[in-house]
Design a protein around this motif. Sequence first.
Motif, PDB file in Angstrom:
ATOM      1  N   PHE A  92      26.781  36.868  76.469  1.00 19.34           N
ATOM      2  CA  PHE A  92      28.089  37.254  77.006  1.00 19.34           C
ATOM      3  C   PHE A  92      29.198  36.536  76.241  1.00 19.34           C
ATOM      4  O   PHE A  92      30.234  37.133  75.919  1.00 19.34           O
ATOM      5  N   LEU A 115      38.629  51.348  95.315  1.00 18.26           N
ATOM      6  CA  LEU A 115      37.236  51.005  95.645  1.00 18.26           C
ATOM      7  C   LEU A 115      37.265  49.602  96.230  1.00 18.26           C
ATOM      8  O   LEU A 115      38.068  48.769  95.821  1.00 18.26           O
ATOM      9  N   LYS A 141      36.602  40.892  92.434  1.00 21.26           N
ATOM     10  CA  LYS A 141      36.268  41.994  93.318  1.00 21.26           C
ATOM     11  C   LYS A 141      37.154  43.186  92.973  1.00 21.26           C
ATOM     12  O   LYS A 141      38.075  43.073  92.186  1.00 21.26           O
ATOM     13  N   THR A 142      36.885  44.307  93.634  1.00 26.02           N
ATOM     14  CA  THR A 142      37.736  45.482  93.448  1.00 26.02           C
ATOM     15  C   THR A 142      38.620  45.654  94.683  1.00 26.02           C
ATOM     16  O   THR A 142      38.373  45.048  95.731  1.00 26.02           O
ATOM     17  N   GLY A 162      31.470  40.318  83.086  1.00 30.12           N
ATOM     18  CA  GLY A 162      32.803  40.525  83.662  1.00 30.12           C
ATOM     19  C   GLY A 162      32.736  40.611  85.178  1.00 30.12           C
ATOM     20  O   GLY A 162      33.535  39.995  85.897  1.00 30.12           O
ATOM     21  N   HIS A 163      31.778  41.357  85.669  1.00 30.63           N
ATOM     22  CA  HIS A 163      31.688  41.566  87.108  1.00 30.63           C
ATOM     23  C   HIS A 163      30.962  40.426  87.834  1.00 30.63           C
ATOM     24  O   HIS A 163      30.677  40.535  89.026  1.00 30.63           O
ATOM     25  N   ILE A 217      29.571  43.965  80.903  1.00 31.75           N
ATOM     26  CA  ILE A 217      29.813  44.454  82.271  1.00 31.75           C
ATOM     27  C   ILE A 217      29.261  43.456  83.292  1.00 31.75           C
ATOM     28  O   ILE A 217      29.948  43.092  84.262  1.00 31.75           O
ATOM     29  N   SER A 272      29.116  52.835  88.412  1.00 33.92           N
ATOM     30  CA  SER A 272      28.935  52.425  87.013  1.00 33.92           C
ATOM     31  C   SER A 272      28.098  51.152  86.915  1.00 33.92           C
ATOM     32  O   SER A 272      27.294  51.002  85.988  1.00 33.92           O
ATOM     33  N   TRP A 311      40.598  41.979  79.441  1.00 33.98           N
ATOM     34  CA  TRP A 311      39.630  43.038  79.119  1.00 33.98           C
ATOM     35  C   TRP A 311      40.337  44.374  78.937  1.00 33.98           C
ATOM     36  O   TRP A 311      40.063  45.117  77.997  1.00 33.98           O
ATOM     37  N   ILE A 343      41.038  37.847  83.850  1.00 33.97           N
ATOM     38  CA  ILE A 343      39.956  38.364  82.999  1.00 33.97           C
ATOM     39  C   ILE A 343      40.101  39.882  82.857  1.00 33.97           C
ATOM     40  O   ILE A 343      39.984  40.442  81.762  1.00 33.97           O
ATOM     41  N   ARG A 344      40.385  40.539  83.973  1.00 36.51           N
ATOM     42  CA  ARG A 344      40.576  41.998  83.902  1.00 36.51           C
ATOM     43  C   ARG A 344      41.771  42.330  83.001  1.00 36.51           C
ATOM     44  O   ARG A 344      41.737  43.294  82.225  1.00 36.51           O
ATOM     45  N   THR A 383      44.027  48.891  94.366  1.00 35.90           N
ATOM     46  CA  THR A 383      44.153  48.993  92.908  1.00 35.90           C
ATOM     47  C   THR A 383      43.364  50.199  92.408  1.00 35.90           C
ATOM     48  O   THR A 383      43.922  51.213  92.030  1.00 35.90           O
ATOM     49  N   SER A 384      42.028  50.098  92.498  1.00 36.17           N
ATOM     50  CA  SER A 384      41.187  51.225  92.086  1.00 36.17           C
ATOM     51  C   SER A 384      40.872  52.146  93.260  1.00 36.17           C
ATOM     52  O   SER A 384      40.359  53.239  93.071  1.00 36.17           O
ATOM     53  N   ILE A 440      28.785  55.189  79.740  1.00 35.44           N
ATOM     54  CA  ILE A 440      28.995  53.785  79.347  1.00 35.44           C
ATOM     55  C   ILE A 440      28.499  53.558  77.918  1.00 35.44           C
ATOM     56  O   ILE A 440      29.180  52.972  77.085  1.00 35.44           O
ATOM     57  N   PRO A 456      34.676  54.539  87.351  1.00 35.58           N
ATOM     58  CA  PRO A 456      33.782  53.630  88.094  1.00 35.58           C
ATOM     59  C   PRO A 456      33.011  54.334  89.210  1.00 35.58           C
ATOM     60  O   PRO A 456      31.962  53.853  89.641  1.00 35.58           O
ATOM     61  N   LEU A 502      29.625  49.304  92.281  1.00 39.44           N
ATOM     62  CA  LEU A 502      30.191  50.566  91.802  1.00 39.44           C
ATOM     63  C   LEU A 502      29.064  51.430  91.242  1.00 39.44           C
ATOM     64  O   LEU A 502      28.027  50.909  90.810  1.00 39.44           O
TER      65      LEU A 502
END
Length: 741
Positions: free
Chosen positions: A404, A314, A271-272, A266-267, A263, A376, A91, A87-88, A311-312, A245, A229, A374
Amino acid sequence: PDFGSCPRKSTVAGGGTRSRQWWPCELNLAVLRQFSEKSNPFGSDFDYASAFSKVDVAQLKKDITAVQTTSQDWWPADFGDYGPFFIRLAWHNAGTYRAIDGRGGAGQGQQRFAPLNSWPDNANLDKARRLLWPIKQKYGSALSWADLFVFAGNTAMENMGFPTYGFGFGRVDTWQSDEGIYWGGEQEMFPEALNNVVRYNGSTDFTTRADELESPLGAVSMGLIYVDPRGPNGTPDTKASALDIRETFGRMGMDDEETVALIAGGHAFGKTHGAVTGDHIGPEPNAADIELQGLGWKNSAVPGNGVNSYTSGLEVIWSRTPTKWANEFLFSLLNNNFTLTKSPDGAPQWEALDANASYPDPFIPGKFRRPTMLTSDLGLRDDPVYNNISKTFLNDFDYFTKKFGLAWYKLLHRDMGPIARYLGPEVPKQAPLIWQDPLPNATYKTLAASDISSLKSQILAAPGLNVSNLVTTAWGSASTFRISDKRGGANGARIALQPQASFAANNPPRLAAVIKALKGVQTKFQSSGKKVSLADLIVLGGAAAIEKAAKAAGITLTVPFTPGRVDATQDQTDVSTFAFLEPKADGFRNFGHGTASSLTEELLVDKAALLTLSPPELTVLIGGMRALSANFDGSSTGILTSHPGQLTNDFFVNLLGSYASWSVVPNTNSELFQSTDSTGKVQWTASRADLIFGSHPELRAVAEVYGSSDAKNKFANDFVAAWAKVMDLDRYDVSGHSGPY
Ligand code: HEM
């Protein structure tokens, strides 16, 4: 050789100091040459629509599902499921789209190339793409990467219980990075680029500056898809994050409700990743060593993936059910007290310290974590408008699911253009949505050849219509097309509707008179029981005018004309986003001029690029439009002929034949020039969009071809071919037209 140093001093394959370094301000024509058939291994005849027609989409879904749910040792899946990762991927492919210039988006498979393959925000998506390679390999040319990236995300979502709105295939791969996209002027990538205030007009105050984001950019920093984020510039200010945003999602054409839906939707998944410190992470793919084979961000922790993923930077989990569609994200957002904490890498994030640990660990069954968010994410809680929407969604899961679904569908398809481009069995059967620029179905036969020729005579005989105003009107109608998101074009005759009818480049009073006269021809024609659309008449008017002008120059030719256009209604026209199609400048009609950041001739090249014109097509169109006296305001600027209205190559002859007699007209900011004859009398005036064809070496080289004594017919024929191409750019409804990319 010294493999370690970069840039290196190579003496082959384009090494050495190039013209671009010597003369960095020379007008760059590269954008008119990209995506050439030379780069395309499938060749110029390749028709993706027919190649795709062989794909069994049900089987493709099974194949994606198998990959999604089979964890690989080289990149273990969280919770044994790559769904959220896919999905990420989808996106981040789609999310680069910005409505202002229509560029970015998932449509060309651009994430395979730099810079996108190496943007910090796209970290580890190289692995997601590599996971999908067996599927791409199986389907080969029948399935583009561009389609696969987004379809994998869409399928993953369905597999995790989300009812998607539908899906259209039809994204055609490109084979190089799109050099026409302005991604920003920074010299550094995120996070260093955050210190650069260029895209905020110098402002450092992120509580007030969100809407100063430079046009047409859609992200707060080089290297990010949207916002930071961690909050603006890494500052955990949730309300200020919401401002960023709103601005950036707005640039994508999303309103507040769509933004919260995207958002929060998606979330709901995944996870991050920031289990270790960032100093473990190696270079991004484009800077990585050859033996890494296109993969980057190598993690030196042991293992360098799975439990140690970074990755991020976070480390957040949003849901008790991260691989299942549920209202868990919003539940957590609105029911927990979040306290500012730090990720293992020291980045600001939020944790519900007083909540139970009930959020699953991705790898250790039976181990649980406390809810986290996060900065954000908390923007959706702390901005009052977002907060209301979030509450509505939390209280009405079905409504949230529906919203959505629509927003996700829009996200993935926004840059695809006319619905005629959508392929496959899952294209929604419902009526098109307003952002798809709907067109009515034709309820009448397309024009017969005899009707076409009689209409041409009627148009030329109609009072108030002449070569000049017919050509500018047809051009104004068709040239709104932009290949970036395939919006605009002559079909629909939206030039007669708002906002186009009021575009200054269209010279509204003159346009209104032309439309009125063409409607007169339409009414007369229809009184015989037949039908013709205004859209067809506008284009036909241009063709009739050009044929007349050619005849006046002693050349007999027929301008190709593809009938079958229809007329849209005002209700079918999204006024606010159509406003983005208004040209700042249109050198073809000598309208407008440069801005603080872009010169007139650069805007001309940009428009030519959006019309998919080559340097010769651009050149010949300018020469022809000048011969036809097609300036937006009827002025004589650049009309370098004593026979305006005749399709001659005089523009080139007179431009190339003037020896050093041009000078700047005072107080025009070097936008207007004049030439004088031997007595000092002003002979011609011209704009930058005219003189560039004499000053730029490559454009001059082409202009010389058209200004030569043997080129009168070539000039006329090439002009007509380029003109007809522009008129038909949006005709994805005509079979065999699959568009350049
Ligand atoms: C993951 C930020 C919007 C879907 C992430 C991650 C960050 C992030 C930092 C973690 C990456 C990692 O470390 O693995 C943001 C921000 C957004 C945003 C700042 C906008 C304000 C969206 C949207 C969607 C989405 C609109 C989809 C509709 C996801 C998914 C994941 C994710 C599914 C989990 C990936 C995984 O489990 O591997 N996001 N995101 N995000 N994002 Fe977003």
